[in-house]
Design an enzyme around this catalytic site. Structure first.
Site, mmCIF file in Angstrom:
data_model
loop_
_atom_site.group_PDB
_atom_site.id
_atom_site.type_symbol
_atom_site.label_atom_id
_atom_site.label_comp_id
_atom_site.label_asym_id
_atom_site.label_seq_id
_atom_site.Cartn_x
_atom_site.Cartn_y
_atom_site.Cartn_z
ATOM 1 N N SER A 191 -43.609 -15.459 -23.270
ATOM 2 C CA SER A 191 -43.128 -16.233 -22.127
ATOM 3 C C SER A 191 -44.323 -16.862 -21.431
ATOM 4 C CB SER A 191 -42.374 -15.320 -21.158
ATOM 5 O OG SER A 191 -41.932 -16.042 -20.036
ATOM 6 N N VAL A 206 -40.429 -18.380 -25.824
ATOM 7 C CA VAL A 206 -40.220 -18.493 -27.260
ATOM 8 C C VAL A 206 -39.353 -17.339 -27.757
ATOM 9 C CG1 VAL A 206 -41.369 -18.435 -29.502
ATOM 10 C CG2 VAL A 206 -42.377 -19.741 -27.634
ATOM 11 N N LYS A 230 -38.695 -22.659 -29.131
ATOM 12 C CA LYS A 230 -39.291 -22.796 -27.805
ATOM 13 C C LYS A 230 -38.284 -23.460 -26.880
ATOM 14 C CE LYS A 230 -43.452 -24.668 -25.555
ATOM 15 N NZ LYS A 230 -44.749 -25.353 -25.801
ATOM 16 N N ASP A 263 -55.347 -28.096 -24.762
ATOM 17 C CA ASP A 263 -54.901 -26.915 -24.017
ATOM 18 C C ASP A 263 -55.220 -25.654 -24.823
ATOM 19 O OD1 ASP A 263 -53.795 -25.618 -21.859
ATOM 20 O OD2 ASP A 263 -51.730 -25.779 -22.568
#
Length: 513
Positions: free
Chosen positions: A128, A134, A149, A284
């Site tokens: 999470s 997910v 997701k 990211d």
């Protein structure tokens, strides 16, 4: 909503006693006073350390603040260890929402009951995160293990409220801080807003994942999972389930005798390959999004997930960035100064010699250390002082790149503290630069452009005639304007003569009287 959101932020700040993180500076006095006024707020987690209190506050505030915590958690060279360890829990320990609600959202998006396409759907989430969570399942048509997701419901209003507050803070900073406009804080918030909104579009993430996968197909450095595009929607994404060790689980990596030096170096290689070879990089890369394939511990491979945020550079920025890195690695401060001026990152009126000396004064003390101990983050922090002195403007298009570099350096140093970026990055950049701007490459580009010239050349005579005709017309117009100016000057002289004559006559009349 913005007022109530600001109130919640301040009350959480007070509740978790985060005022001890404020710098002892006059600019923070008003905030300290405001927090003191919230005397009715009951303290939380009084027995917890400051790092854990900060983590809990960020988690309560939601996705915008969680991502902030994720970003700074990798900077163990600038953060105290206890705070970094606490913030690292934000990567995969965010409270999930109800799994039944997630199943309902999947069924609504696909228009069928969950068991129509999937078997063994697990309502308990595998992980999470701040934007989504997910769930695992098996795809019936191929019996492949997949993860689904699902975006968090009703997340957009919270993000919008926080972004409005960030815009307010950015505008106040620009207005009240000297040279604040040069830092482009409003533009940075805008870019951050666009980044968060992209994370809310899982179709965009599916596209990004496919493109990164194609760039690294059959690579020993990085593996990107396969996406099942037929089942992707704006709020759900279905992709291959990967098996690997979380990058943050260093103890397990060591127990499996993973080649940590090679793994750290491959992280740097993956970063520079994405930025310079592909000009499409995963932006990211915090520890929650990176796993390690340890099938062969002597040949470990990264596994990247969550490709919602990606970055690209203009060709000019890519070129100047490569020149800057190479000049930095070679300690060529004159070249760094020239590149900053040529690129427009600082004004062309900047004194290159003074700028070079300022860069030298910042970087040389760092180079006095062993190469493996040099931290780019510390150098960048020092360069902000140079930025203020020479009015260097922050480039919003490079913010994602800087953040990704922070992640990579922080992770690499955790895996292998002796990581030498010079050995890893410099040869790669030199090879890329040589290939990118070699005579062979330039000739190839000229050859590739021949089909375009094939259509342009027949039109050249007509275009030349048009140019000559327009030039002649412009010359005639300029000649006419010049003639009118000359006539105007002549009339002006005549007028002055007439005025002089009248003045003379008046004086004569007065004398005669």
């Amino acid at each position: 909503m913005t007022f109530f959101r600001l109130y919640k932020i301040l009350t959480l700040f007070r509740a978790y006693q985060l005022n001890e993180l404020l710098p002892n500076h006059r600019s923070s006095k008003w905030l300290r006073f405001l927090l003191l006024c919230l005397f009715w707020v009951k303290p939380k987690a009084k027995e917890q350390a400051i790092g854990e209190r900060l983590r809990q506050a960020l988690q309560e505030l939601g996705p915008v603040w969680i991502k902030f915590g994720q970003m700074i958690s990798t900077r163990r060279d600038v953060l105290p260890t206890d705070i970094a360890n606490a913030l690292a829990k934000l990567q995969d320990q965010v409270d999930p929402f109800d799994g039944k609600r997630a199943q309902q959202m999947i069924e609504e998006a696909l228009g069928q009951p969950i068991d129509y396409y999937f078997a063994d759907f697990d309502q308990k989430p595998l992980a999470s995160a701040s934007i989504a969570q997910v769930h695992t399942a098996i795809l019936k048509r191929s019996q492949a293990e997949v993860v689904i997701k699902v975006l968090r419901p009703d997340i957009l209003p919270i993000i919008q409220a926080d972004i409005r507050l960030m815009y307010f803070a950015a505008k106040q900073f620009t207005k009240r801080i000297k040279s604040g406009e040069k830092l482009h804080t409003v533009e940075i918030v805008h870019d951050y807003e666009m980044t968060l909104l992209k994370e809310l579009d899982l179709l965009q993430e599916a596209y990004n994942t496919d493109k990164l996968r194609a760039n690294f197909i059959n690579s020993d450095i990085l593996y990107i999972p396969y996406v099942y595009q037929d089942f992707c929607r704006k709020n759900i994404l279905v992709e291959e389930r990967i098996k690997g060790v979380p990058i943050a689980d260093i103890e397990q990596l060591r127990q499996n005798n993973v080649n940590m030096k090679l793994l750290a170096e491959r992280g740097v290689q993956a970063f520079f390959t994405q930025v310079f070879r592909d000009n499409f990089f995963h932006a990211d890369m915090h520890p929650g999004n990176i796993f390690v394939d340890i099938t062969d511990p002597n040949n470990p491979r990264y596994i990247g997930i969550d490709c919602a945020i990606v970055g690209k550079l203009t060709e000019d920025d890519q070129h100047y960035l490569a020149e800057n890195f190479l000049a930095f690695f070679n300690r060529d401060y004159r070249k760094i100064a020239e590149t900053y001026i040529t690129s427009g990152w600082v004004s062309d009126s900047t004194d290159p010699i003074a700028f070079e000396m300022a860069m030298r004064n910042v970087c040389e003390p760092a180079f006095a250390k062993p190469l493996a101990e040099i931290s780019f983050s510390q150098i960048l922090l020092q360069l902000f002082k140079v930025a203020r002195k020479f009015e260097m403007e922050i480039q919003p298009q490079l913010i994602l790149l800087q953040k990704t570099l922070f992640y990579i350096e922080g992770l690499g140093r955790q895996l292998y503290p002796e990581l030498d970026l010079w050995q890893t990055a410099k040869p790669f950049l030199e090879k890329w630069y040589e290939e990118k701007y070699s005579v062979k490459k330039i000739l190839q580009q000229a050859w590739d452009s021949l089909p375009q010239w094939r259509t342009v050349i027949p039109e050249l005579p007509a275009k030349i005639n048009d140019y000559q005709r327009i030039t002649k017309q412009m010359n005639n117009q300029l000649k006419l304007i010049n003639e009118k100016l000359q006539q105007s000057k002549k009339h002006e002289r005549n007028l002055y003569g007439l005025l002089a004559l009248i003045l003379t006559l008046c004086i004569t009349v007065l004398i005669v009287r």
